[in-house]
Design a protein around this motif. Structure first.
Motif, PDB file in Angstrom:
ATOM      1  N   ALA A  77      -8.287  -3.692   5.385  1.00 44.52           N
ATOM      2  CA  ALA A  77      -7.301  -4.158   4.401  1.00 44.52           C
ATOM      3  C   ALA A  77      -6.203  -3.114   4.220  1.00 44.52           C
ATOM      4  O   ALA A  77      -5.005  -3.427   4.248  1.00 44.52           O
ATOM      5  CB  ALA A  77      -7.994  -4.443   3.069  1.00 44.52           C
ATOM      6  N   LEU A  78      -6.600  -1.852   4.070  1.00 48.67           N
ATOM      7  CA  LEU A  78      -5.622  -0.780   3.872  1.00 48.67           C
ATOM      8  C   LEU A  78      -4.743  -0.625   5.113  1.00 48.67           C
ATOM      9  O   LEU A  78      -3.520  -0.468   5.012  1.00 48.67           O
ATOM     10  CB  LEU A  78      -6.358   0.526   3.571  1.00 48.67           C
ATOM     11  CG  LEU A  78      -5.502   1.729   3.195  1.00 48.67           C
ATOM     12  CD1 LEU A  78      -4.771   1.482   1.885  1.00 48.67           C
ATOM     13  CD2 LEU A  78      -6.358   2.990   3.084  1.00 48.67           C
ATOM     14  N   GLY A  79      -5.360  -0.676   6.288  1.00 42.52           N
ATOM     15  CA  GLY A  79      -4.601  -0.560   7.535  1.00 42.52           C
ATOM     16  C   GLY A  79      -3.576  -1.674   7.670  1.00 42.52           C
ATOM     17  O   GLY A  79      -2.458  -1.447   8.138  1.00 42.52           O
ATOM     18  N   GLY A  80      -3.953  -2.883   7.252  1.00 43.55           N
ATOM     19  CA  GLY A  80      -3.013  -3.997   7.318  1.00 43.55           C
ATOM     20  C   GLY A  80      -1.867  -3.846   6.335  1.00 43.55           C
ATOM     21  O   GLY A  80      -0.715  -4.170   6.639  1.00 43.55           O
ATOM     22  N   LEU A  81      -2.170  -3.341   5.155  1.00 41.40           N
ATOM     23  CA  LEU A  81      -1.157  -3.260   4.087  1.00 41.40           C
ATOM     24  C   LEU A  81      -0.216  -2.070   4.235  1.00 41.40           C
ATOM     25  O   LEU A  81       0.977  -2.176   3.929  1.00 41.40           O
ATOM     26  CB  LEU A  81      -1.836  -3.164   2.721  1.00 41.40           C
ATOM     27  CG  LEU A  81      -2.600  -4.398   2.254  1.00 41.40           C
ATOM     28  CD1 LEU A  81      -3.067  -4.206   0.818  1.00 41.40           C
ATOM     29  CD2 LEU A  81      -1.697  -5.633   2.345  1.00 41.40           C
TER      30      LEU A  81
END
Lengths: 456, 456
Positions: free
Chosen positions: A406-410
């Motif tokens: 999630a963090l990598g995507g955001l």
């Protein structure tokens, strides 16, 4: 030894430089071609490179500059006097001029502009005023424009008269402007083939031609040339005046450079391209500037482990899994970073679409986290036969994978909104956060079930 | 709600698909432009995408195919009947045709080729026979050639007669061939402007024109167009026959795709591009295929820690440093990987120049290893006040940095020689080896001085 000369053209280059024979040098570089020129120059010492460029006539030096990578070109120009550099820069095409001056230090660029011919310097400054990845930054200013009211015969006569100058231009279209330089129409050369000589250009030209604003972004230009098979597009400033011409090959090159930049950023090569012909000190300093930030972030992340030392001492098997949790979360997160960077570049996602990306990545992170958590838990169980150890490391990897993905995507979206470079900044933030979270998850869960972790 | 429609054009697209109105769909896609078309299609369900493409006429569908990314195009075509797909493929330009067919599964491509018009299928198969990153794979087959003996009037008449067909071509050069299709010369359109109509083309043409062989590699083509500002280059097969035309914008696009591929490979996105419009199952499977290899490699590397459990239990502070050594060595090594991949791509280094790269990287690794080792040793000393701990972790990072940087520099060269994809394979091998070596260095040195590591 002809064989050795062929294998290492830079040895020959080195000896030609030593003899100060500019004519022979130019002939040799012409013979080995641009690819070998770039490679051979990268093998020369800094002092030899400086000698090489001063031995060549400005036009020949300009050809060398156009053969090598921009990082090499900056190196070659950097040590010259402003006068020598200006003579060479004056021989470059307008877009190469702007690229090179833009990559030099501000002082060097100003010094060179100060001794260039005033009108050339004015044109170069104008080009430099546009951001690099816009139509204004990519365009060339070599184009052929006629006035409203000119006739086919005027155009033919002018083209014949200026054929030496125009030979270097990308003349596929002729532009027709009014007295205020506002674009009125476009003619293809082939339209002149069948036209009566006395016909006014206005009668042949395409009115309302496709144009791009000088502020158009690289991704817009890529779409534009994908859609319209044009050999060039006129660039208009905000007054509607014709200021240049964007060529599809230059758009392609700018796109390639952006992708290359992302590749280097994501790998921690900062401050411009690195080649092994550069000095050891420069290469080392640049790489360390990146590594020293990372070691600092690593210390912060590892402090979580230090805090849980007692737990770790009581269940030493956990120490085996900590680097694995850190590495696997980093891998999962970096995949999501790459997808977001690609989608941003291609315009498939907008920086504000945070919720969409979050939804897509959390569900994917849950699936992959379950699979990876089960594998790691299985490994732990097979090794120690302790179900609590398996649940702690498997559960921690599951939760941390969701977080990492999630963090990598955001991160790229958020960083883009904040005007940071996503490729450069996403990685270190991602790994620091996921390391801390991963270590915390493993060790805090282990602390809760410590009596059950009675293992070697 | 006009505002919502504007913000989310895919909602409108969805409703147009639901009403089966192909005409309105085509108009809407035309209105929103290629960029928004690509983004909106990525937001549709697979079934909606299939409906969309069948509702459009083949020529309109072909336009959509050219607007979207290749990964999206493959998705759009994949579920069609061979007949429907062939109708659309027939409307694509030759190079797009070859790209798309090359990206489809072999069975799908064969099924489509089987129902295409025979001469079209033959041309497409011919293009497909060239590797993608060569002149043959990049060229278009739409060009205009005349025979030796033709006159200016013949050329003008033929161009006038075929102007509808040629309008879609990139006609800037005219080619003159002999009866065996061997290229004899090139004419620019503008050369015809001033020529007497009865002049033979041979008297105007440039003989011995610049050409490229069909086998020319992408990097050679990039250099070619960098050096020569041409709007296209004729492509000759090994018999010297003219088989196509390479355009500089297509070379630029191929270069950009190669860089993008490297970016994705290095980030562990395998099996083609990933977009968030793709199905969750496909995205998850592809990412896991990469992650599962990595978790296996991680287990191997971590087994070194397991082997030294007793040392670790006796000096638990070491556990704090293991993930840091692993991460920092990975960062240092990946920098060297990126530089080697760039130098290979740009032709600045050849795969066999292993010794040169080794020399350059070992010296850089020694400097950076000293700096990073000193920092990490300093942190250890500040934390625990134990000089042996500082020497162990600092020394291990120093040695492991030299190893990581040297290995990172060499791997892409060796993998390229062995015909593996350097961007894809370098990372996992690098981190596995440097993790194992790093853990071994820390823990074996610690074992040697264990009595001195009397720390909490």
């Amino acid at each position: 030894m002809p064989h050795e000369t062929q294998a290492n053209p830079w040895e020959k280059l080195r000896s030609l430089i030593a003899t100060n024979d500019g004519r022979a040098l130019a002939d040799f570089l012409d013979k080995i071609g641009p690819s070998e020129t770039a490679r051979s120059i990268s093998r020369l010492e800094q002092a030899e490179q400086a000698r090489l460029i001063t031995l060549l006539a400005p036009a020949e030096a300009a050809e060398v500059i156009e053969d090598v990578t921009m990082a090499q070109a900056v190196d070659l120009i950097a040590d010259l006097s402003a006068e020598d550099a200006a003579a060479i820069v004056g021989e470059l095409e307008s877009d190469h001029q702007a690229d090179l001056l833009g990559d030099l230090s501000t002082e060097s660029a100003e010094a060179i502009l100060g001794v260039m011919r005033p009108e050339e310097a004015r044109d170069a400054r104008h080009l430099l005023s546009y951001p690099p990845d816009t139509a204004g930054g990519i365009m060339v200013t070599e184009f052929v424009a006629f006035r409203e009211g000119d006739r086919v015969s005027d155009a033919l006569a002018s083209m014949q008269e200026n054929r030496e100058v125009y030979a270097d231009y990308h003349v596929q279209y002729l532009y027709v402007c009014d007295d205020g330089d506002r674009l009125k129409g476009v003619l293809r050369i082939r339209d002149l083939l069948y036209a009566p000589r006395e016909a006014p250009l206005e009668s042949l030209m395409i009115t309302n031609p496709l144009t791009v604003p000088a502020t158009a972004k690289l991704e817009d230009l890529e779409r534009f040339f994908d859609q319209h098979h044009l050999l060039g597009a006129p660039v208009l400033d905000d007054l509607g005046e014709l200021v240049g011409l964007v060529l599809p090959e230059d758009v392609g090159e700018a796109g390639r450079k952006r992708s290359d930049r992302q590749l280097l950023d994501i790998s921690g090569i900062v401050g411009g391209e690195e080649f092994r012909g550069m000095s050891l000190g420069l290469r080392s300093r640049r790489r360390l500037s990146w590594l020293s930030i990372n070691i600092f972030l690593n210390v912060i992340a590892a402090s979580v482990i230090a805090y849980y030392q007692d737990t770790l001492a009581a269940a030493i098997a956990l120490a085996v899994f900590l680097p694995m949790i850190s590495d696997m979360s980093g891998c999962s997160g970096n995949q999501a970073v790459a997808v977001s960077i690609r989608e941003l570049t291609l315009g498939l996602v907008r920086p504000e679409e945070v919720l969409r990306v979050l939804g897509k990545e959390v569900s994917l992170g849950a699936i992959n986290g379950l699979v990876l958590g089960a594998i790691l838990g299985g490994v732990a169980w097979l090794w120690k036969g302790n179900i609590y150890l398996a649940l702690v490391v498997g559960g921690a990897l599951l939760v941390n994978t969701v977080l990492a993905v999630a963090l990598g995507g955001l991160l790229p979206l958020v960083l883009k909104t904040l005007r940071f470079d996503p490729a450069l900044v996403s990685g270190p933030i991602l790994t620091t956060v996921t390391d801390m979270a991963g270590f915390f998850l493993v060790l805090s869960m282990a602390t809760l079930v410590l009596p059950k972790l009675a293992i070697g």
